[in-house]
Design a protein around this motif. Structure first.
Motif, PDB file in Angstrom:
ATOM      1  N   UNK A   1      47.156  21.717 -47.481  1.00 30.51           N
ATOM      2  CA  UNK A   1      46.100  23.280 -47.886  1.00 30.51           C
ATOM      3  C   UNK A   1      45.145  23.998 -46.879  1.00 30.51           C
ATOM      4  N   UNK A   2      45.068  25.198 -47.616  1.00 33.01           N
ATOM      5  CA  UNK A   2      44.790  25.748 -46.415  1.00 33.01           C
ATOM      6  C   UNK A   2      43.326  26.442 -47.003  1.00 33.01           C
ATOM      7  N   UNK A   3      43.072  27.409 -45.649  1.00 35.69           N
ATOM      8  CA  UNK A   3      41.169  27.737 -46.209  1.00 35.69           C
ATOM      9  C   UNK A   3      40.732  26.978 -46.718  1.00 35.69           C
ATOM     10  N   UNK A   4      40.051  27.379 -48.468  1.00 34.03           N
ATOM     11  CA  UNK A   4      39.002  27.335 -48.993  1.00 34.03           C
ATOM     12  C   UNK A   4      39.776  26.317 -49.400  1.00 34.03           C
ATOM     13  N   UNK A 151      30.565  22.225 -52.083  1.00 35.53           N
ATOM     14  CA  UNK A 151      30.845  22.392 -50.749  1.00 35.53           C
ATOM     15  C   UNK A 151      31.722  23.483 -49.877  1.00 35.53           C
ATOM     16  N   UNK A 152      32.944  23.971 -50.323  1.00 35.85           N
ATOM     17  CA  UNK A 152      33.115  24.862 -49.566  1.00 35.85           C
ATOM     18  C   UNK A 152      32.353  26.369 -49.517  1.00 35.85           C
ATOM     19  N   UNK A 153      31.356  26.021 -50.162  1.00 34.87           N
ATOM     20  CA  UNK A 153      31.023  27.563 -49.993  1.00 34.87           C
ATOM     21  C   UNK A 153      29.676  26.792 -48.819  1.00 34.87           C
ATOM     22  N   UNK A 154      29.811  26.364 -48.303  1.00 34.15           N
ATOM     23  CA  UNK A 154      29.221  26.025 -46.782  1.00 34.15           C
ATOM     24  C   UNK A 154      30.360  25.846 -45.960  1.00 34.15           C
ATOM     25  N   UNK A 155      31.118  25.202 -45.740  1.00 36.77           N
ATOM     26  CA  UNK A 155      32.548  25.183 -45.065  1.00 36.77           C
ATOM     27  C   UNK A 155      33.643  25.246 -45.031  1.00 36.77           C
ATOM     28  N   UNK A 156      34.074  25.499 -44.054  1.00 33.57           N
ATOM     29  CA  UNK A 156      35.645  27.076 -44.690  1.00 33.57           C
ATOM     30  C   UNK A 156      36.528  26.846 -43.623  1.00 33.57           C
ATOM     31  N   UNK A 157      37.546  26.822 -43.030  1.00 31.87           N
ATOM     32  CA  UNK A 157      38.603  26.775 -42.006  1.00 31.87           C
ATOM     33  C   UNK A 157      39.732  28.304 -42.162  1.00 31.87           C
ATOM     34  N   UNK A 158      39.052  29.565 -41.243  1.00 26.83           N
ATOM     35  CA  UNK A 158      39.777  30.654 -41.140  1.00 26.83           C
ATOM     36  C   UNK A 158      41.018  30.971 -40.243  1.00 26.83           C
ATOM     37  N   UNK A 159      41.333  31.810 -40.130  1.00 22.22           N
ATOM     38  CA  UNK A 159      41.946  32.151 -38.896  1.00 22.22           C
ATOM     39  C   UNK A 159      42.954  30.785 -38.225  1.00 22.22           C
ATOM     40  N   UNK A 160      43.544  30.460 -39.680  1.00 19.11           N
ATOM     41  CA  UNK A 160      44.504  28.975 -39.726  1.00 19.11           C
ATOM     42  C   UNK A 160      45.867  29.271 -38.671  1.00 19.11           C
ATOM     43  N   UNK A 238      43.383  20.771 -44.240  1.00 19.52           N
ATOM     44  CA  UNK A 238      42.285  20.762 -44.800  1.00 19.52           C
ATOM     45  C   UNK A 238      41.100  20.160 -45.039  1.00 19.52           C
ATOM     46  N   UNK A 239      40.005  20.525 -45.265  1.00 22.95           N
ATOM     47  CA  UNK A 239      38.615  19.583 -45.655  1.00 22.95           C
ATOM     48  C   UNK A 239      38.043  18.211 -45.893  1.00 22.95           C
ATOM     49  N   UNK A 240      37.816  17.255 -45.362  1.00 23.87           N
ATOM     50  CA  UNK A 240      38.034  16.192 -45.930  1.00 23.87           C
ATOM     51  C   UNK A 240      36.855  15.623 -46.162  1.00 23.87           C
TER      52      UNK A 240
END
Length: 245
Positions: A1-4, A151-160, A238-240
């Motif tokens: 999973x990437x990004x949001x 939480x996907x509005x509060x945390x994210x991974x970008x430019x992976x 992914x964020x977990x």
């Protein structure tokens, strides 16, 4: 999973090929069920789950040309997970909330289905194999304890990004860890999953985020290297809420 939380392989620096594989074909008419409704349906097939587990522990292997059967214990379990694919991967159902109900069960079935899929590689064109693959993807998603929709509005991974080693047995993953928080809050961790050319997991680990707690808008660089048991074809990040380690 990437990004949001979307799915798909990350382009690998140093790789000569990019493997594209679609787990689902989204429908414009799909409606997501509530997590508690899905969990209730899971409880209702308890007897089927007992029989299905016995079949998988006994070494069940998909046969070439095998159809996706409509009845039986194993069929009920595979159909349950397979039927969730679209609504979970498109976040029509809050997968983080559903994971709160059944992450433990999902981890058990993830291991059983991973073993069955590896045994069944010779039948990879069979409808049953494709059903098993989709069911496994859902179990893996739930077992990964992804963050909830809010939480996907509060945390994210970008430019992976992912920089593959010359021998294709390790990869350096980098990303921008972004927070948007109105009040101090503990941060989720970051899961990395490596897959080989057959789509089987060849390396996975959960790492702590660059910040253990954050407030407001923050940008922190995340860089980690992970080794694999076999040649790496795809990388998922992914964020977990799973513990690091």
């Amino acid at each position: 999973m990437t990004g949001f939380g979307g799915s798909g392989p990350i382009p690998l620096s140093g790789s000569t090929e990019t493997q594209q594989a679609a787990i689902i074909a989204p429908s414009t008419r799909a409606k997501g069920a509530k997590p508690e409704e899905i969990y209730r349906a899971w409880l209702e097939i308890a007897e089927h789950r007992i029989g299905a587990e016995q079949v998988l522990v006994g070494g069940y292997t998909v046969q070439p040309g095998e159809a996706a059967a409509a009845s039986g214990g194993l069929s009920s379990v595979l159909a349950f997970f397979d039927g969730l694919a679209e609504q979970l991967f498109t976040r029509l159902t809050d997968v983080g909330e559903l994971s709160n109900y059944m992450a433990g069960d999902a981890r058990r079935w993830r291991e059983l289905m991973r073993a069955a899929r590896q045994r069944s590689a010779a039948a990879k064109d069979a409808p049953r194999y494709h059903q098993l693959t989709r069911a496994l993807a859902v179990a893996e998603f739930l077992a990964s304890e992804p963050i909830a929709n809010a939480e996907r509005e509060e945390f994210a991974l970008t430019d992976i990004g992912a920089d593959l080693s010359d021998d294709k047995r390790s990869v350096e993953v980098s990303a921008n860890f972004l927070t948007r928080l109105a009040a101090p809050k503990a941060t989720p961790n970051i899961a990395i999953c490596l897959r080989d050319a057959n789509g089987d997991v060849c390396g996975e680990r959960v790492f702590a985020a660059p910040l253990t707690e954050a407030k407001g808008e923050c940008h922190e660089l995340f860089v980690k290297t992970l080794a694999a048991e076999r040649d790496i074809a795809n990388v998922e990040v992914s964020l977990t809420r799973r513990a690091a380690g």
